[in-house]
Design a protein around this motif. Sequence first.
Motif, mmCIF file in Angstrom:
data_model
loop_
_atom_site.group_PDB
_atom_site.id
_atom_site.type_symbol
_atom_site.label_atom_id
_atom_site.label_comp_id
_atom_site.label_asym_id
_atom_site.label_seq_id
_atom_site.Cartn_x
_atom_site.Cartn_y
_atom_site.Cartn_z
ATOM 1 N N GLY A 198 1.415 -1.325 -0.082
ATOM 2 C CA GLY A 198 -0.001 0.064 0.300
ATOM 3 C C GLY A 198 0.792 1.120 0.033
ATOM 4 N N ALA A 199 1.789 0.820 1.069
ATOM 5 C CA ALA A 199 2.620 1.803 1.096
ATOM 6 C C ALA A 199 3.421 2.385 0.000
ATOM 7 C CB ALA A 199 3.731 2.286 1.836
ATOM 8 N N PHE A 200 4.124 1.802 -1.071
ATOM 9 C CA PHE A 200 4.409 1.725 -2.596
ATOM 10 C C PHE A 200 3.669 2.081 -2.879
ATOM 11 C CE2 PHE A 200 5.328 -0.438 -6.708
ATOM 12 C CZ PHE A 200 6.560 -0.189 -6.848
ATOM 13 N N ARG A 201 2.124 1.624 -3.459
ATOM 14 C CA ARG A 201 1.853 2.079 -4.327
ATOM 15 C C ARG A 201 1.123 3.566 -3.754
ATOM 16 N NH1 ARG A 201 -3.655 -0.058 -6.438
ATOM 17 N NH2 ARG A 201 -4.888 1.584 -6.249
ATOM 18 N N SER A 202 1.003 4.293 -2.671
ATOM 19 C CA SER A 202 1.005 5.820 -2.658
ATOM 20 C C SER A 202 1.987 6.393 -3.151
ATOM 21 C CB SER A 202 0.412 6.398 -1.392
ATOM 22 O OG SER A 202 -0.381 5.204 -0.708
ATOM 23 N N ILE A 203 3.596 5.640 -2.773
ATOM 24 C CA ILE A 203 4.938 7.281 -3.724
ATOM 25 C C ILE A 203 4.398 6.757 -5.229
ATOM 26 C CG2 ILE A 203 6.668 7.026 -3.633
ATOM 27 C CD1 ILE A 203 7.326 5.263 -0.869
ATOM 28 N N VAL A 204 4.251 5.369 -5.863
ATOM 29 C CA VAL A 204 3.972 5.455 -7.398
ATOM 30 C C VAL A 204 3.265 6.031 -7.918
ATOM 31 C CG1 VAL A 204 4.220 4.339 -9.269
ATOM 32 C CG2 VAL A 204 5.122 3.644 -6.929
ATOM 33 N N LEU A 205 1.427 6.344 -6.942
ATOM 34 C CA LEU A 205 1.312 6.958 -7.429
ATOM 35 C C LEU A 205 1.201 8.215 -7.269
ATOM 36 C CD1 LEU A 205 -2.451 5.096 -6.127
ATOM 37 C CD2 LEU A 205 -1.495 5.453 -8.640
ATOM 38 N N HIS A 206 1.582 9.131 -6.595
ATOM 39 C CA HIS A 206 2.238 10.286 -6.151
ATOM 40 C C HIS A 206 3.117 10.871 -7.453
ATOM 41 C CE1 HIS A 206 3.143 14.209 -4.128
ATOM 42 N NE2 HIS A 206 3.851 14.118 -4.173
ATOM 43 N N GLU A 207 3.769 10.072 -7.748
ATOM 44 C CA GLU A 207 4.693 10.502 -8.699
ATOM 45 C C GLU A 207 3.777 10.710 -9.930
ATOM 46 O OE1 GLU A 207 7.748 11.990 -8.319
ATOM 47 O OE2 GLU A 207 7.409 11.196 -6.000
ATOM 48 N N LEU A 208 3.222 9.453 -10.622
ATOM 49 C CA LEU A 208 2.439 9.416 -11.508
ATOM 50 C C LEU A 208 1.356 10.690 -11.649
ATOM 51 C CD1 LEU A 208 1.506 5.269 -11.912
ATOM 52 C CD2 LEU A 208 3.258 7.324 -13.258
ATOM 53 N N ALA A 209 1.089 10.731 -10.703
ATOM 54 C CA ALA A 209 0.008 12.349 -10.290
ATOM 55 C C ALA A 209 0.770 13.546 -11.258
ATOM 56 C CB ALA A 209 -0.341 12.687 -8.768
ATOM 57 N N HIS A 210 2.464 13.690 -10.557
ATOM 58 C CA HIS A 210 2.686 15.079 -11.106
ATOM 59 C C HIS A 210 3.095 15.083 -12.663
ATOM 60 C CE1 HIS A 210 4.725 16.362 -7.592
ATOM 61 N NE2 HIS A 210 5.137 15.694 -7.838
ATOM 62 N N ILE A 211 2.574 13.728 -13.221
ATOM 63 C CA ILE A 211 2.960 13.365 -14.609
ATOM 64 C C ILE A 211 1.594 13.855 -14.900
ATOM 65 C CG2 ILE A 211 2.982 12.212 -16.646
ATOM 66 C CD1 ILE A 211 5.077 10.206 -14.826
ATOM 67 N N ARG A 212 0.759 13.335 -14.297
ATOM 68 C CA ARG A 212 -0.716 13.508 -14.826
ATOM 69 C C ARG A 212 -0.966 15.456 -14.822
ATOM 70 N NH1 ARG A 212 -4.751 15.090 -16.077
ATOM 71 N NH2 ARG A 212 -7.041 13.735 -16.634
ATOM 72 N N ASN A 213 -0.557 15.688 -13.617
ATOM 73 C CA ASN A 213 -0.617 17.572 -13.229
ATOM 74 C C ASN A 213 0.134 18.186 -14.384
ATOM 75 O OD1 ASN A 213 -2.714 16.593 -11.375
ATOM 76 N ND2 ASN A 213 -1.099 16.785 -9.976
ATOM 77 N N ARG A 214 1.231 17.669 -15.086
ATOM 78 C CA ARG A 214 1.824 18.315 -15.777
ATOM 79 C C ARG A 214 2.810 19.487 -15.128
ATOM 80 N NH1 ARG A 214 -3.133 18.862 -17.773
ATOM 81 N NH2 ARG A 214 -3.594 17.988 -20.116
ATOM 82 N N ASP A 215 3.328 18.821 -13.464
ATOM 83 C CA ASP A 215 4.482 19.488 -13.262
ATOM 84 C C ASP A 215 5.411 19.290 -13.252
ATOM 85 O OD1 ASP A 215 2.310 20.410 -11.188
ATOM 86 O OD2 ASP A 215 2.370 18.649 -10.229
ATOM 87 N N LEU A 216 6.043 18.560 -14.884
ATOM 88 C CA LEU A 216 7.831 18.044 -14.609
ATOM 89 C C LEU A 216 7.880 19.833 -15.949
ATOM 90 C CD1 LEU A 216 7.663 14.207 -15.394
ATOM 91 C CD2 LEU A 216 7.610 15.323 -13.398
ATOM 92 N N ASP A 217 7.533 19.899 -16.615
ATOM 93 C CA ASP A 217 8.024 20.535 -17.712
ATOM 94 C C ASP A 217 7.585 22.213 -16.352
ATOM 95 O OD1 ASP A 217 8.052 19.536 -19.746
ATOM 96 O OD2 ASP A 217 5.915 19.021 -20.186
ATOM 97 N N ILE A 218 6.719 22.043 -15.765
ATOM 98 C CA ILE A 218 6.296 23.869 -15.030
ATOM 99 C C ILE A 218 8.255 23.749 -14.010
ATOM 100 C CG2 ILE A 218 5.054 24.271 -13.269
ATOM 101 C CD1 ILE A 218 2.456 23.744 -14.815
ATOM 102 N N ALA A 219 8.195 22.475 -13.433
ATOM 103 C CA ALA A 219 9.537 22.774 -12.266
ATOM 104 C C ALA A 219 10.345 22.388 -12.581
ATOM 105 C CB ALA A 219 9.163 21.184 -11.439
#
Length: 712
Positions: A198-219
């Motif tokens: 469950g903890a592994f899932r939450s951490i990976v989903l958090h990084e996928l959320a950055h991709i989904r939110n288009r945070d990488l280019d903004i950062a």
Amino acid sequence: MKRWTPGPQPGGRPGPFTLPSGTAVRFALLIAAMATVSALLVNGTSSVLLSSVRWEELQEYGDCNARATEKAARERGSDSGIRIPTELDMGDCEDPRAGAGRLVTAGVSASLLLGLLGAYVTLPRYRIRRRGYRPLTGMPELSAYLAALLVESGVHARVGFLAEPLNPMVHALAFGRLGRRRVVLSGGLLTLYSLDRGAFRSIVLHELAHIRNRDLDIAFLTLFLWRASLPTLGALTVVAVPSAVFLGAALAGSVLAFAVQIVLLGAVVTLLKNAVLRSRELYADARVTEWEGSADGLRRLFGDVPAQQGARYGRGLLRVHPSRARRARALADRGVLYEIGFWDMCAVGAAGAFLYDMARLGPIGGGSQAGPLTELAATVLAGSLVVGAAGTVLWQAVAHAPGSLTPARIRQAGLGLGLGLGVFRLLSPSEAFSLVSVGGRGASLALPYLVLTSVCGWALVRWLVLVATAWEPVLGRNRRPRRVLWTVLAVATAGVLPWAGFLLTLPAMTLYAAVFIAPSLPGAVVFVGGAGVLALTRITSQLMPAMLTAAVLPLVGQYVSWRPGARHTFTGFGPPGPPPGFLVRFGIPVAPVSAVVALLVVWTGVPAPELMTVGVLIAGQVTAALWAGGGHAPLPLARGAVAAFGAGLLGMSAWGVLVRLLGCLAPGPAPCEPLPGAVHFSLALKTAAVGTLLAWAVQALAVRARRATKRG
């Protein structure tokens, strides 16, 4: 696993990702401000070097500008319509940098963009080689699990997973360019996959959320621009400050003011950059919560966090990553995502003023191609981004956490916005040039100008909250809420831009008035009097659009928000009663009555009949405002303003028709013209605008007294 699909939000409210975040618009403001100043300095330097401009030529150009400015100000000293220096003709002052041509400076700008693009493409590969990341091979079960998470999250980007096996920390990182995203899993996180799925899932989903939110280019753009621009600006400032000794007094003052502005800009850029980076983490957590339907997995990762941790907001401004306490609080209270504060809004106002100062100089020409077009473009660009940055975050707060927008919080945000804009406007190189050109006289105008910008900032924030409150129900029912948001903010920006342009050019105009028109009066007196005269002479072109937009936009939003069958269910102040009718809302019944009364007053032979006529018409506007805003009517001040303007415009027009009709009855050689001309209509507009302001003030006092009575 089931793929996530967006569902309806409880209570008909839009979800946290339905609207663009205020931080995204602040990011655009940051990019625009830094890109403009970088282009201005680089192109200005290149135009000097490539055209072999000597220091003596620049000094002579600055001295010529100073002489021409003072001469024009003295010649126009008795002109109430003074417009110095926005429309100043420098005559024989020729910019020595203009010989470089637009092709050279445009080529330099293109080179900067190509360099940015090259860094964007090559840096991900450099990171992989430097950090020793390896492809995730030999673990088919884990690879299948990660692929299922991709499908479940709905991330459509091409994502590759890498491993950092020698890193024992539990850590994951998303990076990469468009079309080739990467997520790195540390050795500790790979071990966690077997121990706590469950903890592994939450951490990976958090990084996928950055991709989904288009945070990488903004950062990437935020950090790259911050790391590349600040050292460059600092180096140019260090070189420019000693060189100011060899320039004229006016140019030296401009250079020194710019140096101070760069130091403050560094702080502003840091605040905006940190706000962008902190916000993206909170929004990634919100995305995971939306995917999972619960925040339990993230709460287990944060553990027990002391309640006092992260409570000191001043220290949090310097963080690029929110504290665990703040992230845990954001999971329990979505209002944390939409908090606004003094320093955040101060940075927005400062960046907007700096963007205006740099853009009006013509950044593509390196400051050598300034003119009316660059002035207009600077006003539109800075005003749009400031209203957008403030409006989006306030709209989000109204939609998701209306209780967080207390009067104290609104006041702090508004004062921060106004002070940031005012301070940076006064520290602009052009203002320093003008101040030094007149020998430093008129510096006492700074304090009243800051008071005015603070009041305007507070009024803008409070009005944007009112607009968002009126239009918020529309978002819950509309399939395209972003289109509604951008349309409303575009109309709001168009309405306030004329007044914003007036506010931004006010220091220069009142400075020359204080020096050449009334040098013996205190600066505050000259500022208030000069600003009042200038506002009165431009009331139809600058003040009236802002006034009508402020009144009409919330009313339209509330009308659209009402459902059929609920349009006459009012909640307001006063005893129960029917709402004002359609004609009353536009002041139509009052207009002919006030026109007839004004005509009778003139017939009685009172002294100063013109002044008495205007007084009667304004009294009619006050009556129309109190009538339209009474009873159950919501938004009483907005309704009163519309009714007052309608009563003033129609009343003055009707009075002109009556006077002309009576003139037609009298014998004479002049032909009968019952309809007034354009001059009278212009006078009617001015009278209606002035009377609306006075009626609004009277009605505001009445509404305040009515509210106090109800509380008592």
